[in-house]
Design a protein around this motif. Sequence first.
Motif: not given
Length: 198
Positions: A81, A98, A100, A102, A108-110, A113
């Motif tokens: 990320i 999901d 998104a 970035g 990038e993953p959601t 983090v």
Amino acid sequence: MSDEIADAKRALRAELRERRQQLSERARDAAAAGVRAQLDALVAQFGARSVSCFLSTPTEPGTHEFVEAAVERGIRVLLPITRTDGLLDWAVATGGADIAEGLFGIPEPTGDVLGPIALDDVDLLIIPAAAVARDGMRLGWGRGYFDKTLGSMEHCPPVYAVVFDSEILDDVPRDLHDQPVTGVVTPTQTRTFAPAAR
């Protein structure tokens, strides 16, 4: 970085970007299947139980199939990320997670983090590249995220860059901060460089 090196990198990246954009959907699908087979074999070769990978953009050699299959097999996959300070956070890939857009339009993953040090626990790093030279020097896309990450790791596991076959070049422009890789993965081959490369 000297203007000459910066200009050479910029010109080569533009050429590589244009070549990638001209690939047909059929060629992209074939490349993704080939990359998955090569990465599956690489993970098995290292006995890796935890890896980092990246979610490919539409013009990159596809990694989504590999990530999904690795997660299904119980391999822990960390996905990057991007951060505004030039560092990378990480998230653990999960089935059907999901995605998104970035920074810079990169998928990038959601999920939850994890900070940059999450990478300390992986057995193998799989990273993007614009090209890789035959001596293991990697040319990235110019933002420095992976050079910074690799350069800051105290104990770096093997690092393999993913490119198309035509992107293994005799040489790439390089500067002091550029980091070499252990090897390169293409849709048709996996090549490991001499240990001095890393």
